[in-house]
Design a protein around this motif. Structure first.
Motif, short mmCIF file in Angstrom:
data_model
loop_
_atom_site.label_atom_id
_atom_site.label_comp_id
_atom_site.label_asym_id
_atom_site.label_seq_id
_atom_site.Cartn_x
_atom_site.Cartn_y
_atom_site.Cartn_z
N ARG A 179 -7.15 4.47 0.90
CA ARG A 179 -8.02 4.30 2.07
C ARG A 179 -8.83 3.01 1.97
O ARG A 179 -9.01 2.28 2.95
N GLU A 180 -9.31 2.72 0.80
CA GLU A 180 -10.09 1.49 0.61
C GLU A 180 -9.24 0.25 0.88
O GLU A 180 -9.71 -0.72 1.48
N LYS A 181 -7.99 0.27 0.45
CA LYS A 181 -7.10 -0.86 0.72
C LYS A 181 -6.86 -1.03 2.21
O LYS A 181 -6.85 -2.16 2.73
N LEU A 182 -6.68 0.08 2.92
CA LEU A 182 -6.47 0.01 4.36
C LEU A 182 -7.70 -0.56 5.07
O LEU A 182 -7.58 -1.42 5.96
N VAL B 207 0.86 -1.18 0.00
CA VAL B 207 0.00 0.00 0.00
C VAL B 207 0.90 1.23 0.00
O VAL B 207 1.73 1.40 0.89
N TYR B 208 0.74 2.09 -0.98
CA TYR B 208 1.59 3.29 -1.07
C TYR B 208 1.18 4.33 -0.03
O TYR B 208 0.07 4.31 0.51
N ASN B 209 2.09 5.27 0.24
CA ASN B 209 1.75 6.40 1.09
C ASN B 209 0.77 7.31 0.35
O ASN B 209 1.03 7.70 -0.80
N PRO B 210 -0.35 7.67 0.97
CA PRO B 210 -1.30 8.57 0.29
C PRO B 210 -0.80 10.00 0.29
O PRO B 210 -0.07 10.42 1.18
#
Length: 350
Positions: free
Chosen positions: A322-325, A130-133
């Motif tokens: 956010r959805e991945k988190l 997951v990348y940094n947003p």
């Protein structure tokens, strides 16, 4: 569902990318009302998510067995050029990070290289990339931000400003940045960043000597700045150089890109697997000098650089991240409910 976000950077000097990522993460989770978020709190959550790897992480995690998430911002290679005598530290660092990664039930790898490092450590943990947003609205440039930023720096409107951002250490390429500045005296160069680790910084004496020698020249050093000042500093610039020698998923250049700056990266293997779109790059100091001069003299090149930046930041869309988190949290939450139901048949999971 309640997520407990943990980061020791809240109690330390905050001038580093890990703290920025932590702040961005909390803001992202609190943006909607579909879950509750607590931060560094004694209040119990359903899942714990930590950004740091010190004693606080292990202590808070005692109450979250099978429900620990850890974002790996740092890998063993990150100490190269960061700490003095790093070769002596490396065996311990590798051992310690294996414990850190293994303590988590899910390790978030912020780049392909981080994922490789977790696997190389031998840690037994589930890995999710997951990348940094990037909160684009925070970094978006405006004429007022540019005016305020140049006022803070004491820079005239007609000056071409080249920005560097990062800790004052060898790994970040600050000495190369100074070499570029010395070769282009007609431009103004600004380095924003300090030393969160104080004397435990590789090259501190050497770099301080060069900074002292550069006093009164075309380069200035802001020292460590609060996060709320950084949008103004980015907005004050015309071009950003990011000459760092080792990175995982660096925030600074993407923040600069979100501000609309052309960003010139060092040509690192890590970036070829991290970035999905083209980016400007330089392999040597001479190439950084050449690209800087091109941007200064050719407005078309400058606009092309801005367009490249705007395409690059699409990969770090905060809504997708956010959805991945949320999916990760839900996975751990539901797994824990199922575990409880199997252990205590009378326990209701609905």
């Amino acid at each position: 569902m309640k997520v407990h976000v943990v980061s020791e950077t809240a109690y330390m000097i905050k001038g580093n990318g890990v703290h920025t990522a932590f702040v961005d993460h909390v803001e992202l989770l609190k943006a909607n009302q579909d879950l509750e978020t607590v931060v560094n709190n004694e209040e119990r959550g359903d899942v714990m998510h930590s950004h740091t790897y010190g004693p606080f992480y292990f202590w808070k995690g005692l109450r979250y067995k099978h429900k620990r998430v850890f974002t790996a911002h740092v890998i063993p290679d990150s100490i190269k050029g960061s700490l003095p005598a790093w070769k002596l530290w490396m065996p311990f660092v590798k051992w310690y990070f294996k414990q850190v990664y293994s303590y988590a039930d899910v390790c978030i790898a912020i780049s392909p290289r981080v994922e490789e490092a977790i696997l190389e450590s031998g840690a037994k943990t589930k890995i999710e990339r997951v990348y940094n947003p990037i909160p684009v609205d925070r970094w978006k440039c405006s004429p007022e931000k540019r005016r305020q930023g140049r006022e803070i720096l004491g820079i005239k409107e007609d000056e071409f400003v080249v920005l560097g951002v990062g800790q004052l250490q060898a790994r970040k390429g600050v000495e190369d940045f100074m070499d570029v500045a010395a070769s282009i005296p007609e431009a103004r160069f600004v380095w924003a960043g300090g030393r969160p680790f104080g004397p435990m910084t590789e090259g501190i004496t050497r770099i301080d000597t060069r900074i002292a020698e550069s006093e009164g020249s075309n380069i200035q050093f802001t020292g460590m700045l609060d996060l709320d000042k950084m949008p103004l500093i980015y907005a004050a610039a015309d071009l950003m150089l990011f000459p760092s020698y080792q990175e995982n998923c660096p925030l600074a250049p993407i923040e600069g890109a979100a501000c609309g700056l052309p960003v010139v990266f060092r040509d690192l293997a890590e970036y070829t697997t991290l970035y999905e779109r083209p980016y400007l790059k330089a392999s040597t100091t001479d190439e950084f000098i050449r690209l800087t001069r091109e941007m200064m003299s050719d407005s078309k090149k400058l606009e092309e650089g801005k367009s490249i930046s705007q395409a690059l930041i699409r990969q770090f869309d905060k809504h997708e991240i956010r959805e991945k988190l949320l999916n990760i949290y839900q996975y751990l939450y539901e797994s824990d409910l199922q575990r409880a139901a199997s252990k205590f048949p009378s326990f209701q999971t609905t």
